[in-house]
Design a protein around this motif. Sequence first.
Motif, mmCIF file in Angstrom:
data_model
loop_
_atom_site.group_PDB
_atom_site.id
_atom_site.type_symbol
_atom_site.label_atom_id
_atom_site.label_comp_id
_atom_site.label_asym_id
_atom_site.label_seq_id
_atom_site.Cartn_x
_atom_site.Cartn_y
_atom_site.Cartn_z
ATOM 1 N N HIS A 1 0.818 -1.213 0.000
ATOM 2 C CA HIS A 1 0.000 0.000 0.000
ATOM 3 C C HIS A 1 0.852 1.262 0.000
ATOM 4 O O HIS A 1 1.195 1.800 -1.055
ATOM 5 C CB HIS A 1 -0.951 -0.024 1.195
ATOM 6 C CG HIS A 1 -2.083 0.944 1.085
ATOM 7 N ND1 HIS A 1 -1.978 2.245 1.521
ATOM 8 C CD2 HIS A 1 -3.331 0.810 0.595
ATOM 9 C CE1 HIS A 1 -3.134 2.861 1.294
ATOM 10 N NE2 HIS A 1 -3.971 2.024 0.730
ATOM 11 N N GLN A 2 1.263 1.783 1.165
ATOM 12 C CA GLN A 2 1.955 3.083 1.198
ATOM 13 C C GLN A 2 3.263 3.056 0.414
ATOM 14 O O GLN A 2 3.590 4.028 -0.286
ATOM 15 C CB GLN A 2 2.221 3.526 2.642
ATOM 16 C CG GLN A 2 0.988 3.692 3.496
ATOM 17 C CD GLN A 2 0.635 2.407 4.218
ATOM 18 O OE1 GLN A 2 1.483 1.562 4.503
ATOM 19 N NE2 GLN A 2 -0.641 2.234 4.515
ATOM 20 N N ALA A 3 4.020 1.967 0.519
ATOM 21 C CA ALA A 3 5.283 1.902 -0.232
ATOM 22 C C ALA A 3 5.017 1.855 -1.738
ATOM 23 O O ALA A 3 5.775 2.432 -2.524
ATOM 24 C CB ALA A 3 6.098 0.686 0.207
ATOM 25 N N GLU B 1 4.747 10.731 -8.773
ATOM 26 C CA GLU B 1 5.583 11.388 -9.791
ATOM 27 C C GLU B 1 6.945 11.792 -9.255
ATOM 28 O O GLU B 1 7.922 11.837 -10.002
ATOM 29 C CB GLU B 1 4.850 12.613 -10.336
ATOM 30 C CG GLU B 1 3.741 12.285 -11.317
ATOM 31 C CD GLU B 1 3.120 13.517 -11.940
ATOM 32 O OE1 GLU B 1 3.500 14.644 -11.523
ATOM 33 O OE2 GLU B 1 2.243 13.373 -12.816
ATOM 34 N N ASP B 2 7.009 12.103 -7.945
ATOM 35 C CA ASP B 2 8.292 12.531 -7.373
ATOM 36 C C ASP B 2 8.926 11.424 -6.533
ATOM 37 O O ASP B 2 9.587 11.686 -5.526
ATOM 38 C CB ASP B 2 8.106 13.798 -6.530
ATOM 39 C CG ASP B 2 7.052 13.640 -5.434
ATOM 40 O OD1 ASP B 2 6.363 12.600 -5.417
ATOM 41 O OD2 ASP B 2 6.922 14.548 -4.588
ATOM 42 N N PRO C 1 5.101 13.194 -0.512
ATOM 43 C CA PRO C 1 5.067 12.830 -1.928
ATOM 44 C C PRO C 1 3.740 13.254 -2.555
ATOM 45 O O PRO C 1 2.730 13.404 -1.863
ATOM 46 C CB PRO C 1 5.184 11.296 -1.907
ATOM 47 C CG PRO C 1 5.745 10.956 -0.563
ATOM 48 C CD PRO C 1 5.231 12.012 0.366
ATOM 49 N N VAL C 2 3.719 13.404 -3.853
ATOM 50 C CA VAL C 2 2.462 13.723 -4.534
ATOM 51 C C VAL C 2 1.715 12.400 -4.775
ATOM 52 O O VAL C 2 1.542 11.940 -5.908
ATOM 53 C CB VAL C 2 2.685 14.499 -5.863
ATOM 54 C CG1 VAL C 2 3.065 15.929 -5.581
ATOM 55 C CG2 VAL C 2 3.735 13.817 -6.745
ATOM 56 N N TRP C 3 1.267 11.819 -3.668
ATOM 57 C CA TRP C 3 0.612 10.517 -3.724
ATOM 58 C C TRP C 3 -0.634 10.543 -4.600
ATOM 59 O O TRP C 3 -1.041 9.506 -5.119
ATOM 60 C CB TRP C 3 0.234 10.061 -2.313
ATOM 61 C CG TRP C 3 1.373 9.552 -1.490
ATOM 62 C CD1 TRP C 3 2.319 8.648 -1.867
ATOM 63 C CD2 TRP C 3 1.669 9.898 -0.131
ATOM 64 N NE1 TRP C 3 3.192 8.404 -0.816
ATOM 65 C CE2 TRP C 3 2.810 9.155 0.251
ATOM 66 C CE3 TRP C 3 1.086 10.744 0.797
ATOM 67 C CZ2 TRP C 3 3.368 9.241 1.532
ATOM 68 C CZ3 TRP C 3 1.623 10.840 2.068
ATOM 69 C CH2 TRP C 3 2.771 10.099 2.424
ATOM 70 N N GLY D 1 -3.006 7.956 -7.306
ATOM 71 C CA GLY D 1 -4.394 7.584 -7.065
ATOM 72 C C GLY D 1 -4.915 7.854 -5.681
ATOM 73 O O GLY D 1 -6.104 7.621 -5.414
ATOM 74 N N ALA D 2 -4.082 8.346 -4.750
ATOM 75 C CA ALA D 2 -4.576 8.683 -3.412
ATOM 76 C C ALA D 2 -5.497 9.899 -3.499
ATOM 77 O O ALA D 2 -5.364 10.738 -4.397
ATOM 78 C CB ALA D 2 -3.419 8.963 -2.467
#
Length: 465
Positions: free
Chosen positions: A31-33, A40-41, A261-263, A267-268
């Motif tokens: 999930h988070q990883a 993107e970053d 991060p730009v999660w 898709g977040a």
Amino acid sequence: MTALTRASARAGAPAPVRIVHLGLGAFHRAHQAWYTAKAEDAGEWGIAAFTGRRPDVADALRPQGGAYTLLERGPDGDAAETIGSIVEVWPGDDVARLRELVAREAVAIVSLTITEPAYRLRADGSADLDDAAVAADVAALAAGTDPSTPLGRLVAALDARRRAGAGPIAVMPCDNMPNAGGNVHAALQAIASAAGLDETAAWIASDVACASSSVDRITPATTDADRAEVARLTGLDDASPVVTEPFRDWVVQGSFPAGRPVWETAGARFVDDVEPFERRKLWLLNGSHSLLAYRGLLAGHATVAEAIADPVLRAEVDAWWGLAGEHLPAGLDLAAYRAALVARFENARIEHRLQQIAAEGVTKLRVRFVPVLLAERERGGDASNGAVAIGAIAAWVALVLDGVQLVDGRRAEVETAMASATPVRDLLALVEPRLAADASIVEAVEIAASEARSGNRLPTVPELA
């Protein structure tokens, strides 16, 4: 066979450590990883991850530089990819390294997937300072020695950051708990204050932002057959791959004062109020998982796919979803969510074992069933509407009283309740004292659990008075 290494995971140097994670398990890596690797970053955000109670995963991943294979298992086939967002792995008891990392100005986030009981919170969400392990941590923090629980260790690390003047930081619990950010924020302050770290407690209140999130991705235990499939698909010898479903969801509420991060590019979703999403997931997905686990084990099933195919259990799940949905706000598209859950549960290629889901019943029942049951009782609805929740709780009680070995962090208290003159009432008191104080609920659970234990493996549940 080629060994999996950092070079297999990505071209170029690993990302710098800017996230520290507590609870290096399969779910975090699915999930988070994964979201961090897909942002993107991603090249700016490396994760240093610490294990929970056992160092095994760190030992397996260290020779691989933290890289691992994610095996996405759909109904029609598998897809494998190497994830390289974890750049350091450490055993959970390396508190010195945890302090060192969190005290770095570059580190912006501490995230956690430690399972709900590991937070050691009371039923009201506050820190349980009377818990023996928490009390020992308070003494350790006061003496300047290493604590042993995740929140105790995090307080030690945040104290180091304050002393280093490294600036604000975000803490993000990613376990299945309501109001996780607010409760963890308060608990960290309470532990620091109890240890006499008053400056750190005040700094946590002002400079530590705690985010809440709803996380969702089914991640069963990895088997030897899964490892063989990874080797076949990738040609890599991976000591610790992760198996997961194609579905994933992450909804986040909160601020990140040192950046993140730009999660959302992976898709977040970021929302102003995560609570409706938390409740939807806890009650519908996690609640039906527990219902299938306890009732399914009584019926002789082993996996979620087997249990959801049982027409009796499927009807109970539908009834539970209907009841829980009545206590959720509009705008959550429950019909589509329920349809997606059925498809996910029916994916027999994800071997999600009921015994795994059945662990930690005291904590899970408290957040997955109790709020709906109490709300239903309070609104004075048809008493039988609570029957499916009562049935799930009674199934857990029956399994416990029959001596089925369900993993639970509160096992000692469970065993004390089992040995009492009123075991059902005392077991209910562990889950929620208000249940134990409701004679009608106690009686209904006693009857249903007794039927289950006497051989009626799918007991009827009497109406509540």
